[in-house]
Design a protein around this motif. Structure first.
Motif, PDB file in Angstrom:
ATOM      1  N   PHE A   4      -0.617  39.457  22.709  1.00 32.02           N
ATOM      2  CA  PHE A   4       0.473  37.812  22.373  1.00 32.02           C
ATOM      3  C   PHE A   4      -0.872  37.113  22.132  1.00 32.02           C
ATOM      4  N   ASN A   5      -0.474  36.299  21.248  1.00 31.88           N
ATOM      5  CA  ASN A   5      -1.303  34.905  20.986  1.00 31.88           C
ATOM      6  C   ASN A   5      -2.457  35.938  19.843  1.00 31.88           C
ATOM      7  N   GLY A   6      -2.238  36.770  20.233  1.00 30.40           N
ATOM      8  CA  GLY A   6      -4.175  37.646  19.439  1.00 30.40           C
ATOM      9  C   GLY A   6      -4.544  37.857  20.693  1.00 30.40           C
ATOM     10  N   ALA A   7      -4.252  38.425  21.657  1.00 31.32           N
ATOM     11  CA  ALA A   7      -4.537  38.497  23.261  1.00 31.32           C
ATOM     12  C   ALA A   7      -4.222  39.980  23.399  1.00 31.32           C
ATOM     13  N   THR A   8      -5.224  40.007  24.007  1.00 29.20           N
ATOM     14  CA  THR A   8      -4.297  41.674  25.451  1.00 29.20           C
ATOM     15  C   THR A   8      -3.917  40.992  26.406  1.00 29.20           C
ATOM     16  N   TYR A   9      -2.788  41.284  26.933  1.00 29.02           N
ATOM     17  CA  TYR A   9      -2.179  40.689  28.971  1.00 29.02           C
ATOM     18  C   TYR A   9      -2.474  42.517  29.191  1.00 29.02           C
ATOM     19  N   PHE A  10      -2.626  41.708  30.966  1.00 32.69           N
ATOM     20  CA  PHE A  10      -2.684  42.772  31.215  1.00 32.69           C
ATOM     21  C   PHE A  10      -1.089  42.155  32.604  1.00 32.69           C
ATOM     22  N   ALA A  16       4.246  52.030  50.538  1.00 36.96           N
ATOM     23  CA  ALA A  16       4.377  52.576  49.369  1.00 36.96           C
ATOM     24  C   ALA A  16       5.061  51.571  48.591  1.00 36.96           C
ATOM     25  N   ASP A  17       5.237  50.446  49.313  1.00 39.29           N
ATOM     26  CA  ASP A  17       5.105  48.853  47.851  1.00 39.29           C
ATOM     27  C   ASP A  17       4.314  48.315  47.864  1.00 39.29           C
ATOM     28  N   GLU A  18       5.254  47.328  46.733  1.00 38.99           N
ATOM     29  CA  GLU A  18       4.076  46.518  46.130  1.00 38.99           C
ATOM     30  C   GLU A  18       4.378  45.091  46.002  1.00 38.99           C
ATOM     31  N   SER A  19       3.431  44.361  46.180  1.00 39.39           N
ATOM     32  CA  SER A  19       3.525  42.711  46.270  1.00 39.39           C
ATOM     33  C   SER A  19       5.421  42.572  45.241  1.00 39.39           C
ATOM     34  N   ASP A  20       5.304  41.211  45.064  1.00 41.36           N
ATOM     35  CA  ASP A  20       6.503  40.805  44.282  1.00 41.36           C
ATOM     36  C   ASP A  20       5.731  40.024  43.089  1.00 41.36           C
ATOM     37  N   GLU A  21       4.130  39.845  43.464  1.00 42.88           N
ATOM     38  CA  GLU A  21       4.076  38.208  42.972  1.00 42.88           C
ATOM     39  C   GLU A  21       3.042  39.001  41.455  1.00 42.88           C
ATOM     40  N   VAL A  22       3.605  39.081  40.443  1.00 44.86           N
ATOM     41  CA  VAL A  22       2.897  39.195  38.823  1.00 44.86           C
ATOM     42  C   VAL A  22       1.807  38.658  39.166  1.00 44.86           C
ATOM     43  N   VAL A  23       1.192  39.552  38.358  1.00 40.33           N
ATOM     44  CA  VAL A  23      -0.073  38.852  37.485  1.00 40.33           C
ATOM     45  C   VAL A  23      -1.211  38.915  36.864  1.00 40.33           C
ATOM     46  N   ILE A  24      -1.111  37.985  36.322  1.00 35.92           N
ATOM     47  CA  ILE A  24      -1.971  38.208  34.581  1.00 35.92           C
ATOM     48  C   ILE A  24      -3.113  37.776  34.144  1.00 35.92           C
ATOM     49  N   MET A  25      -4.246  38.707  33.566  1.00 30.06           N
ATOM     50  CA  MET A  25      -5.189  38.867  33.350  1.00 30.06           C
ATOM     51  C   MET A  25      -5.516  39.476  31.800  1.00 30.06           C
ATOM     52  N   ARG A  26      -5.920  38.615  31.614  1.00 32.19           N
ATOM     53  CA  ARG A  26      -6.314  38.634  29.867  1.00 32.19           C
ATOM     54  C   ARG A  26      -8.220  39.639  29.713  1.00 32.19           C
ATOM     55  N   VAL A  27      -7.773  40.343  28.541  1.00 30.37           N
ATOM     56  CA  VAL A  27      -8.994  41.030  27.879  1.00 30.37           C
ATOM     57  C   VAL A  27      -9.825  40.258  27.157  1.00 30.37           C
ATOM     58  N   GLU A  28     -11.299  40.412  27.555  1.00 28.04           N
ATOM     59  CA  GLU A  28     -12.159  39.908  27.033  1.00 28.04           C
ATOM     60  C   GLU A  28     -12.934  40.898  26.236  1.00 28.04           C
ATOM     61  N   GLY A  29     -13.266  40.783  25.741  1.00 32.63           N
ATOM     62  CA  GLY A  29     -14.172  41.721  24.869  1.00 32.63           C
ATOM     63  C   GLY A  29     -13.732  42.733  24.163  1.00 32.63           C
ATOM     64  N   GLY A  66     -14.577  47.253  23.499  1.00 24.25           N
ATOM     65  CA  GLY A  66     -14.965  48.667  23.501  1.00 24.25           C
ATOM     66  C   GLY A  66     -15.155  48.987  25.204  1.00 24.25           C
ATOM     67  N   ASP A  67     -16.226  49.481  24.831  1.00 26.26           N
ATOM     68  CA  ASP A  67     -17.725  49.315  26.706  1.00 26.26           C
ATOM     69  C   ASP A  67     -17.399  48.542  27.285  1.00 26.26           C
ATOM     70  N   ASP A  68     -17.399  46.951  26.255  1.00 25.60           N
ATOM     71  CA  ASP A  68     -17.612  45.218  27.084  1.00 25.60           C
ATOM     72  C   ASP A  68     -16.525  45.404  27.353  1.00 25.60           C
ATOM     73  N   ALA A  69     -15.024  45.472  27.239  1.00 22.90           N
ATOM     74  CA  ALA A  69     -13.686  44.312  27.597  1.00 22.90           C
ATOM     75  C   ALA A  69     -14.216  44.505  29.025  1.00 22.90           C
ATOM     76  N   GLU A  70     -13.230  43.571  29.780  1.00 21.65           N
ATOM     77  CA  GLU A  70     -12.875  43.223  31.047  1.00 21.65           C
ATOM     78  C   GLU A  70     -12.223  42.256  31.444  1.00 21.65           C
ATOM     79  N   LEU A  71     -11.858  42.514  32.429  1.00 23.07           N
ATOM     80  CA  LEU A  71      -9.954  41.749  32.965  1.00 23.07           C
ATOM     81  C   LEU A  71     -10.920  40.968  32.876  1.00 23.07           C
ATOM     82  N   VAL A  72      -9.887  39.278  32.992  1.00 24.68           N
ATOM     83  CA  VAL A  72     -10.564  37.954  33.349  1.00 24.68           C
ATOM     84  C   VAL A  72      -8.886  37.115  33.635  1.00 24.68           C
ATOM     85  N   MET A  73      -9.212  36.566  34.573  1.00 27.16           N
ATOM     86  CA  MET A  73      -8.062  35.915  35.148  1.00 27.16           C
ATOM     87  C   MET A  73      -8.239  34.283  34.377  1.00 27.16           C
ATOM     88  N   VAL A  74      -6.785  34.354  33.674  1.00 27.84           N
ATOM     89  CA  VAL A  74      -6.612  33.547  33.036  1.00 27.84           C
ATOM     90  C   VAL A  74      -6.477  31.943  33.668  1.00 27.84           C
TER      91      VAL A  74
END
Length: 90
Positions: A26-32, A42-55, A57-65
């Motif tokens: 989205f808008n040139g970035a990858t989001y999770f 067996a449940d998950e939270s109902d709160e969706v967390v959005i994080m962006r990929v920075e970097g 290949g091997d240097d890629a990491e997820l960061v908070m927006v």
């Protein structure tokens, strides 16, 4: 281990499990889009967390927006994709 599960560290360095529910460009970035897995349940939270990929290949990491406008736009795109895939009546 489930391939849709990521283990990230919180601010105190404790492991936190998240289930990945969408990965999208989205808008040139990858989001999770993820939900926290509740330990001992067996449940998950109902709160969706959005994080962006920075970097790349091997240097890629997820960061908070940090930017509220970017976060809202990325969340709106997640909702649009979710409604497109599953319909609005889920």
């Amino acid at each position: 281990m489930d391939e849709n599960i990521l283990i990230l560290e919180d601010e105190q360095g404790n492991p936190v499990e998240f289930m990945v529910i969408d990965v999208y460009e989205f808008n040139g970035a990858t989001y999770f889009a993820m939900v926290e897995v509740i330990e001992g349940s067996a449940d998950e939270s109902d709160e969706v967390v959005i994080m962006r990929v920075e970097g790349e290949g091997d240097d890629a990491e997820l960061v908070m927006v940090e930017d509220e406008n970017e976060l809202q736009a990325a969340f709106d795109e997640f909702v649009r994709r979710d409604e497109e895939m599953y319909g609005e009546d889920e």
